[in-house]
Design a protein around this motif. Structure first.
Motif, PDB file in Angstrom:
ATOM      1  N   ALA A  63      -8.048 -45.194  -4.298  1.00 12.91           N
ATOM      2  CA  ALA A  63      -8.125 -43.867  -3.676  1.00 12.91           C
ATOM      3  C   ALA A  63      -8.309 -42.841  -4.784  1.00 12.91           C
ATOM      4  N   THR A  64      -9.386 -42.080  -4.716  1.00 12.89           N
ATOM      5  CA  THR A  64      -9.674 -41.061  -5.724  1.00 12.89           C
ATOM      6  C   THR A  64      -9.481 -39.687  -5.100  1.00 12.89           C
ATOM      7  N   PHE A  65      -8.603 -38.896  -5.709  1.00 13.69           N
ATOM      8  CA  PHE A  65      -8.287 -37.553  -5.216  1.00 13.69           C
ATOM      9  C   PHE A  65      -9.032 -36.535  -6.086  1.00 13.69           C
ATOM     10  N   TYR A  66      -9.892 -35.732  -5.452  1.00 14.45           N
ATOM     11  CA  TYR A  66     -10.742 -34.789  -6.175  1.00 14.45           C
ATOM     12  C   TYR A  66     -10.199 -33.361  -6.079  1.00 14.45           C
ATOM     13  N   ASN A 107     -11.928 -48.496  -0.329  1.00 10.96           N
ATOM     14  CA  ASN A 107     -11.938 -47.413  -1.303  1.00 10.96           C
ATOM     15  C   ASN A 107     -12.095 -46.069  -0.592  1.00 10.96           C
ATOM     16  N   LEU A 108     -11.358 -45.075  -1.068  1.00 12.09           N
ATOM     17  CA  LEU A 108     -11.343 -43.774  -0.407  1.00 12.09           C
ATOM     18  C   LEU A 108     -11.614 -42.652  -1.401  1.00 12.09           C
ATOM     19  N   SER A 109     -12.281 -41.607  -0.912  1.00 11.56           N
ATOM     20  CA  SER A 109     -12.414 -40.349  -1.641  1.00 11.56           C
ATOM     21  C   SER A 109     -11.700 -39.278  -0.833  1.00 11.56           C
ATOM     22  N   LEU A 110     -10.806 -38.541  -1.487  1.00  9.98           N
ATOM     23  CA  LEU A 110     -10.039 -37.496  -0.810  1.00  9.98           C
ATOM     24  C   LEU A 110     -10.256 -36.172  -1.525  1.00  9.98           C
ATOM     25  N   TYR A 111     -10.332 -35.086  -0.731  1.00 16.05           N
ATOM     26  CA  TYR A 111     -10.730 -33.794  -1.264  1.00 16.05           C
ATOM     27  C   TYR A 111      -9.654 -32.743  -0.981  1.00 16.05           C
TER      28      TYR A 111
END
Length: 389
Positions: free
Chosen positions: A126-129, A187-191
């Motif tokens: 999980a990637t936090f942007y 896999n996740l992208s979080l904004y």
């Protein structure tokens, strides 16, 4: 001599007894006062509870002292060799997840860490942007390995100068909010969504240059009409100096049915879930506004008041029905509701929809003094400002 001796001894004993009684009384009184003081002081103490974190073989996490009814702070995820962290739980059997945002602390509490063996798990990232232009670290705030199909916890909330962090979202359009400590797969992208408070002044709305042929609030010179307690005025006469107003000025005199103020707002993109608040006062001691009698419209849609009727009651010492330019009125900020904005032009209208006049003057409807509106938004907003000459 013997009689004197007996008399003197009795006298001495009486004095001793009186002294003992006095000392005993004083000691008892002092003890009682101390006890009362202790009770009084302890009654003002805020009760606190201990929140412990059982990491089940993971790295240690310090306990927290939390006031009764408050919330524990979610710590950074613990680590454990050959295992992947899989969420926080309220019971040792790991059957019920613990929600740091909704579960208030009302007793000493232990919160339990869940784990899944790396050999048995399918891992995901999980990637936090940061989610704004020019953000550090190539825009990445945090990255976490979690169990795909397991529970994912958020990192510590980020901070940004001039903005308020609202929440994490699974898309850049903010249509799906991330739910902390919930099950996610792959896999996740979080904004991050950042909210900025914009202030738009009522005195900058259009009060002059109106078309009297199409606008019923305009007089023959094209100035917006204003109504006072004993006389009428128009145009810039609706703007009063007020040291308590956000810019030293506020708009009053909207005391007739059909009166309105238009805030023309341009947004750089469409947005759902911005919030709108009003900063208002009144010239009368006691005023009640309902969502029907004083309508707040966004792009033609009348909003419901989020917290019900607006009650303004300033007490007997408040001047009643008189605008004293330069005086300071008492203002209140009222959250109206969440709003949706269009990309491009938006119209926020405050509309007087009542004929609740006063019998002791020319006031024909009830309305507030309007200082400004506040919009909390993740978009870039700009208002059309009128010079009102």
């Amino acid at each position: 001599m013997l009689l004197f001796y007996k008399f003197d001894r009795r006298l001495t004993m009486n004095r001793v007894l009186k002294g003992l009684i006095s000392k005993t009384f004083l000691c008892a009184l002092l003890a009682a006062l101390l006890a009362m003081s202790f009770v009084a002081c302890s009654g003002n103490d805020v009760k606190k509870y201990t929140v412990k974190f059982e990491t089940n073989g993971g790295s240690d996490i310090a306990s927290q002292q939390v006031e009764e009814g408050a919330f524990a702070v979610q710590p950074d995820d613990p680590t454990k060799t050959d295992y992947i962290f899989n969420g926080w739980y309220e019971d040792a059997d790991l059957s019920k997840t613990f929600d740091f945002e909704t579960q208030a602390i009302t007793a000493d509490t232990t919160i339990y860490a869940g784990w899944t063996s790396e050999s048995e798990a399918t891992s995901a990232t999980a990637t936090f942007y940061w989610n704004y232009e020019g953000a550090p670290d190539n825009g990445i705030y945090s990255s976490k390995i979690f169990v795909s199909g397991g529970r994912l916890t958020k990192p510590t909330n980020p901070t940004r100068s001039g903005y308020t962090f609202e929440a994490w979202y699974l898309d850049k359009e903010y249509s799906e909010k991330f739910v902390n400590n919930s099950v996610y797969s792959g896999n996740l992208s979080l904004y991050a969504r950042w909210m900025k408070q914009y202030t738009f002044e009522a005195e900058d709305t259009q009060l002059t240059g109106l078309d009297p042929d199409t606008d019923l609030t305009a007089n023959t010179e094209g100035n917006k009409k204003g109504v006072g307690f004993s006389s009428n005025f128009s145009g810039t006469g609706l703007i009063g100096n007020d040291s308590a107003a956000s810019n030293g000025k506020a708009v009053h005199g909207l005391y007739y049915e059909g009166a309105y103020l238009d805030f023309e707002i341009t947004s750089d993109k469409a947005e759902k879930g911005a919030s709108l608040s009003l900063r208002i006062s009144s010239e009368y001691r006691a005023v009640t506004l309902t969502q029907d009698s004083f309508q707040v419209m966004v792009n033609g849609t009348v909003l419901a008041y989020k917290t019900g009727d607006i009650e303004m009651d300033w007490g007997e010492d408040y001047m009643d029905g008189v605008w004293d330019s330069g005086s300071d009125h008492r203002y209140v900020t009222v959250v109206i509701n969440n709003i949706d904005l269009k990309g491009g032009e938006n119209l926020i209208r405050l509309y007087v929809n009542n004929a609740n006049g006063r019998p002791d003057g020319t006031v024909a409807a009830m309305a507030p003094i309007v200082d400004c509106i506040y919009i909390n938004s993740s978009s870039a907003l700009k208002m059309t400002v009128y010079e009102n000459k």
